[in-house]
Design an enzyme around this catalytic site. Structure first.
Site, PDB file in Angstrom:
ATOM      1  N   SER A 178       0.828  -1.194   0.000  1.00 26.08           N
ATOM      2  CA  SER A 178       0.000   0.000   0.000  1.00 26.08           C
ATOM      3  C   SER A 178       0.872   1.256   0.000  1.00 26.08           C
ATOM      4  O   SER A 178       1.640   1.472  -0.929  1.00 26.08           O
ATOM      5  CB  SER A 178      -0.969  -0.051   1.185  1.00 26.08           C
ATOM      6  OG  SER A 178      -2.006   0.873   1.044  1.00 26.08           O
ATOM      7  N   ASP A 348      -9.647  -5.710  -5.335  1.00 25.86           N
ATOM      8  CA  ASP A 348      -9.130  -4.624  -4.501  1.00 25.86           C
ATOM      9  C   ASP A 348      -9.838  -3.316  -4.843  1.00 25.86           C
ATOM     10  O   ASP A 348      -9.720  -2.808  -5.956  1.00 25.86           O
ATOM     11  CB  ASP A 348      -7.622  -4.481  -4.717  1.00 25.86           C
ATOM     12  CG  ASP A 348      -6.935  -3.717  -3.605  1.00 25.86           C
ATOM     13  OD1 ASP A 348      -7.589  -2.847  -3.003  1.00 25.86           O
ATOM     14  OD2 ASP A 348      -5.746  -3.984  -3.350  1.00 25.86           O
ATOM     15  N   HIS A 381      -7.466  -5.820  -0.811  1.00 26.52           N
ATOM     16  CA  HIS A 381      -6.314  -5.100  -0.270  1.00 26.52           C
ATOM     17  C   HIS A 381      -5.671  -5.785   0.928  1.00 26.52           C
ATOM     18  O   HIS A 381      -4.448  -5.898   1.012  1.00 26.52           O
ATOM     19  CB  HIS A 381      -6.752  -3.686   0.113  1.00 26.52           C
ATOM     20  CG  HIS A 381      -5.661  -2.687   0.135  1.00 26.52           C
ATOM     21  ND1 HIS A 381      -5.023  -2.235  -1.007  1.00 26.52           N
ATOM     22  CD2 HIS A 381      -5.080  -2.019   1.167  1.00 26.52           C
ATOM     23  CE1 HIS A 381      -4.112  -1.346  -0.687  1.00 26.52           C
ATOM     24  NE2 HIS A 381      -4.118  -1.195   0.629  1.00 26.52           N
TER      25      HIS A 381
END
Length: 407
Positions: A178, A348, A381
């Site tokens: 991320s 995601d 995610h």
């Protein structure tokens, strides 16, 4: 950038809302600063499984003291004189190094890599619980929080790379998740770090943020950007503070926002989390960051470019950058022979497939022999760091990539 005429929320803030909501629902309590006892990752999560572990402090050029956890070898290591290649793991926004350690050793990346012969270093970003010190500033001072992800790319990562390189005498591998991918890409584009780097694995990469798909994200983005001055007067953005709690209630009051299915609504439909993992997550996250960092992420989503922090008017930008607009990080300038592994998920909602494809287009001239892309259709995610099957689906591929680029 906009979605159906509305601003899009950046990934870190959406993840914050999810974290905060779960914290509220589970009635967890957490001190804002200086709790009675902060147990390091070694004692809380590593030594209990039979690994050697060291807690280390690394100072950045601008004075922040970062806590770093080192797992120098695996449980079955035969001796301390074996040369092991270092690998640095960098977490995302509003979490800390604990986010890599939510599952048992056979399922979490740091211990898998340690058991496979790597010297593992786990970073903790400035402002999180293990990195709340400075050479002369205190977290109670606003100046302590005068930074965005620009400084993470320009100061935190270089300090960590320099320290690990100096301690081991080796180039290192890097794993980011991320926000840990965004700051790495920004650094690489300015030719920082690359002289000390063997390869980089970027999981659920964040660069462009124009296609996030969640009603909660849209509402929160509009409210956050519009209310940041009034609602978050403090420079520290503490997700468990009073202001953030008020803000969450405001967002969840919107009829189009479903705050009872936040995990799916924000991150996408994670396929592979279990209850014990989520419970451990609730006990440890979220963590503080700078409000300026959150605003910078919002700018990244709004403007559709990967650029330095925008001070809001041409004169201030001119003072800081010598230009009326913030400089852009040209991701196409990343050295084409730098080995890169990118893994992203079809479910995601934060690192959206279309945004990743834009990143891949920036890297279209990358050396094909140095560039590996993995698409995991069922992953969202959180699966990349907490999925119970991530070892088989993703981490084995990361290990193979590192082995292919070990020289």
């Amino acid at each position: 950038m906009a979605l159906h005429g509305m601003p899009i929320l950046f990934a870190g803030f959406a993840f914050f809302v999810f974290n905060l909501f779960l914290m509220l629902m589970s009635h967890q309590a957490y001190g804002i600063w200086d709790p009675p006892a902060v147990i390091g990752l070694c004692d809380s999560s590593v030594r209990v499984y039979g690994y050697k572990c060291h807690e280390i402090n690394v100072k950045t050029q601008d004075g922040y003291i970062l806590g770093v956890t080192r797992i120098p070898n695996g449980r079955s290591a035969s001796g301390d004189n074996v040369t092991r290649t270092p690998v640095l793991l960098q977490h995302g926004v509003l979490v800390d190094g604990m986010s890599w350690l939510m599952n048992k050793p056979e399922q979490n990346l740091p211990m898998i890599l340690a058991d496979k012969g790597f010297d593992v270093w786990i970073a903790n970003t400035r402002g999180t619980r293990y990195s709340r010190r400075h050479t002369y500033l205190q977290p109670s001072q606003s100046e302590f929080w005068n930074w965005s992800w620009d400084e993470l790319a320009a100061y935190d990562l270089p300090a960590l790379f320099d320290y690990v390189h100096n301690q081991t005498g080796q180039k290192l591998h890097y794993v980011g998740h991320s926000l840990g991918t965004l700051i790495a890409l920004a650094s690489f584009s300015e030719r920082l770090l690359v002289d000390k780097l063997k390869s980089a694995a970027l999981l659920s990469p964040i660069a462009y943020l124009s296609h996030m798909k969640t009603a909660l994200g849209v509402v929160a983005a509009k409210a956050f950007v519009g209310e940041v001055g009034k609602m978050f007067g403090l420079k520290e953005f503490n997700p468990k503070g009073e202001e953030a709690t008020r803000f969450l209630r405001y967002v969840c009051a919107h009829p189009e926002v479903d705050c009872y299915d936040l995990l799916t609504a924000i991150t996408g439909k994670n396929c592979c989390l279990n209850t014990s993992t989520v419970n451990l997550f609730l006990k440890n996250e979220p963590q503080s960051t700078a409000t300026k960092n959150m605003v910078h992420l919002a700018q990244t989503a709004r403007d559709g470019v990967v650029a330095k922090y925008n001070y809001g008017n041409p004169s201030d930008n001119l003072i800081h950058y010598g230009t009326v607009k913030p400089p852009i990080y040209k991701l196409s300038d990343i050295p084409p022979k730098l080995p890169l592994f990118i893994s992203y998920g079809g479910q995601d909602a934060l690192s959206d497939v279309r945004d990743v494809e834009q990143l891949l287009d920036d890297l279209k001239l990358h050396d094909v022999l140095k560039f590996t892309v993995q698409f995991v259709k069922d992953y969202a995610h959180a699966d990349f760091i907490m999925g119970v099957n991530a070892a088989d689906v993703v981490y084995n591929q990361v290990y193979k990539f590192f082995m292919n680029h070990r020289f």
